[in-house]
Design a protein around this motif. Structure first.
Motif, mmCIF file in Angstrom:
data_model
loop_
_atom_site.group_PDB
_atom_site.id
_atom_site.type_symbol
_atom_site.label_atom_id
_atom_site.label_comp_id
_atom_site.label_asym_id
_atom_site.label_seq_id
_atom_site.Cartn_x
_atom_site.Cartn_y
_atom_site.Cartn_z
ATOM 1 N N ALA A 251 0.836 -1.210 0.000
ATOM 2 C CA ALA A 251 0.000 0.000 0.000
ATOM 3 C C ALA A 251 0.868 1.257 0.000
ATOM 4 N N ASP A 252 1.930 1.249 0.796
ATOM 5 C CA ASP A 252 2.791 2.435 0.886
ATOM 6 C C ASP A 252 3.558 2.678 -0.407
ATOM 7 N N LEU A 253 4.000 1.591 -1.055
ATOM 8 C CA LEU A 253 4.725 1.758 -2.324
ATOM 9 C C LEU A 253 3.797 2.340 -3.385
ATOM 10 N N THR A 254 2.567 1.839 -3.451
ATOM 11 C CA THR A 254 1.605 2.378 -4.407
ATOM 12 C C THR A 254 1.390 3.865 -4.173
ATOM 13 N N HIS A 255 1.244 4.250 -2.905
ATOM 14 C CA HIS A 255 1.067 5.654 -2.579
ATOM 15 C C HIS A 255 2.306 6.473 -2.961
#
Length: 462
Positions: free
Chosen positions: A176-180
């Protein structure tokens, strides 16, 4: 008639037809405030707001103060408010506020100003930078979108989960953090480190899992300390850790990686006499890696370069060195190694919700199993089951291991829908399906077995 900002008898007011909205001198940052309904603010720009004055638009979905546009920007002041009585205790509220602060910190167009308490309420004020002389209605819309994005990101951060052994964030949080980060890294640097502990399996095999757990916990502590205030760290699986460093260029990321490498090598352990070292691969987007989707594979390639060089090393490629062809060659090499891995699987036990599979990995790469289930045709007989401890579901190269799991739904329940009344000795085809990682890449493995079932039991035939 167009709205006008005027000064009458030393007081600031907004005049629209016969209406005047008066100036209040007790605004934030020592400025005055003029409260004006949002629908009356059409027709003039931020630069037309007098300096040392905030326009506070009424009837907006957010609480904001609009300043004058001067010297190339306007710092719009936004406020978040929380009431303690609406939260289940201060611990949850404190956790969410930390997430909200982190969401602000991740953005280049926002910065925390101050926070204070009043009665049962907590207020957090932060600046949002507008770099264009927008019409006020357009500025309000832009700020509303930014505030919504911050709130959404804060909710996401507040729900991140930690790995129970190391305390680092888990892989789902990383995804999720990488996508963000990829969404907001178009104009900024985003660096990524992949950290793999050298000869970790030797410590696990020689001194036992308790010694391995001690190594993981202490190494995780080193990584967490090095990343504090800079980025986030995650347990990616087994002894592999990933670090995301937003707003860090290649040189800054290299300094963080070297700090981690040196600190890991200095660790001492109670349960094993061995020291541990780390191989670290890194890349930066867009300085080195030109496509954000390649950031993991490029850092992975550098990890294997570090290991090929003997370990205890940081490896990354500067933009001038990492030509497109060489980067592509490394990715293709990893992809071919991943695709070459095959697993042979045998169902040892399958009764009720308890299942056991014997897996042989004859390849030259380790496989970390993330989930497993059974399938007949296109129908999955149970939801994928995940390991409680990734260490127990790692199948090293050229070795075998047993995976035990508890199915969320007994597979025979769904099997009865497909084969309601199996005949005596009837043989059916069932797939054992495994989701795993090889060289950091996701892979799905499937092995078909011949089996029979009766009652709540599935038995491999032969």
């Amino acid at each position: 008639m167009r709205p006008q900002l005027v000064i009458e008898k030393g007081e600031v007011a907004v005049r629209l037809a016969e209406q005047k909205f008066h100036y209040h001198r007790d605004g934030p940052k020592g400025k005055g405030i003029v409260n004006i309904p949002k629908n009356l603010l059409n027709g003039f720009r931020l630069s037309e707001i007098p300096r040392d004055t905030y326009i506070h638009p009424n009837f907006t979905s957010i609480d904001i103060w609009l300043p004058s546009f001067a010297e190339g920007s306007a710092l719009v002041l936004a406020t978040a408010e929380w009431n303690r009585s609406s939260w289940d205790g201060d611990v949850r509220l404190t956790h969410y506020m930390e997430a909200f602060r982190q969401a602000i910190l991740e953005r280049k167009d926002a910065e925390e100003f101050e926070s204070h308490e009043h009665g049962d309420s907590i207020f957090l004020h932060y600046d949002i930078t507008i770099s264009e002389d927008l019409e006020i209605q357009e500025a309000i819309n832009r700020v509303e979108n930014i505030v919504t994005a911050i709130e959404k990101r804060a909710d996401q951060l507040a729900h991140r989960r930690s790995d129970p052994l190391t305390g680092l964030f888990d892989r789902g949080s990383f995804d999720a953090d990488l996508t963000h980060a990829q969404e907001y890294s178009k104009a900024d640097s985003l660096s990524l480190l992949v950290i793999d502990l050298d000869k970790f399996k030797t410590i696990n095999d020689t001194y036992g899992h308790e010694a391995g757990d001690e190594v993981l916990k202490k190494a995780a502590g080193v990584v967490r300390l090095a990343c504090e205030g800079k980025g986030s760290c995650y347990r990616y699986g087994g002894d592999e850790v990933i670090v995301l460093l937003p707003n860090h260029n290649f040189q800054q990321a290299t300094a963080v990686a070297e700090q981690i490498r040196v600190s890991v090598a200095e660790l001492k352990f109670e349960k094993s006499a061995e020291n541990i070292t780390a191989s670290i691969g890194l890349t930066s987007y867009p300085e080195v890696t030109k496509a954000s989707d390649d950031i993991i594979s490029d850092a992975d390639a550098m990890v294997y370069q570090a290991k090929d060089d003997g370990g205890n090393a940081v490896r990354g490629a500067m933009a001038s060195e990492m030509k497109q062809d060489s980067a592509r060659t490394m990715r293709l090499d990893i992809a071919s190694r991943v695709e070459a891995v095959e697993l042979w699987m045998q169902l040892r036990q399958g009764s009720g919700d308890y299942y056991s599979v014997y897996i042989t990995n004859d390849s030259d790469e380790d496989v970390t199993v993330e989930a497993i289930t059974l399938r007949m045709g296109k129908v999955y007989l149970s939801e994928p089951s995940k390991p409680l401890d990734l260490n127990n579901w790692k199948i090293p190269k050229r070795s075998s291991g047993i995976l035990n799991w508890t199915a969320k739904t007994p597979p025979t329940h769904r099997l009865r829908w497909i084969v309601p009344e199996p005949g005596v000795g009837q043989i059916i085809e069932i797939d054992i399906v495994v989701w795993g990682r090889v060289l950091g890449r996701r892979r799905t493995f499937s092995h078909t077995i011949l089996a029979s079932y009766s009652g709540n039991t599935i038995t491999e035939w032969g």
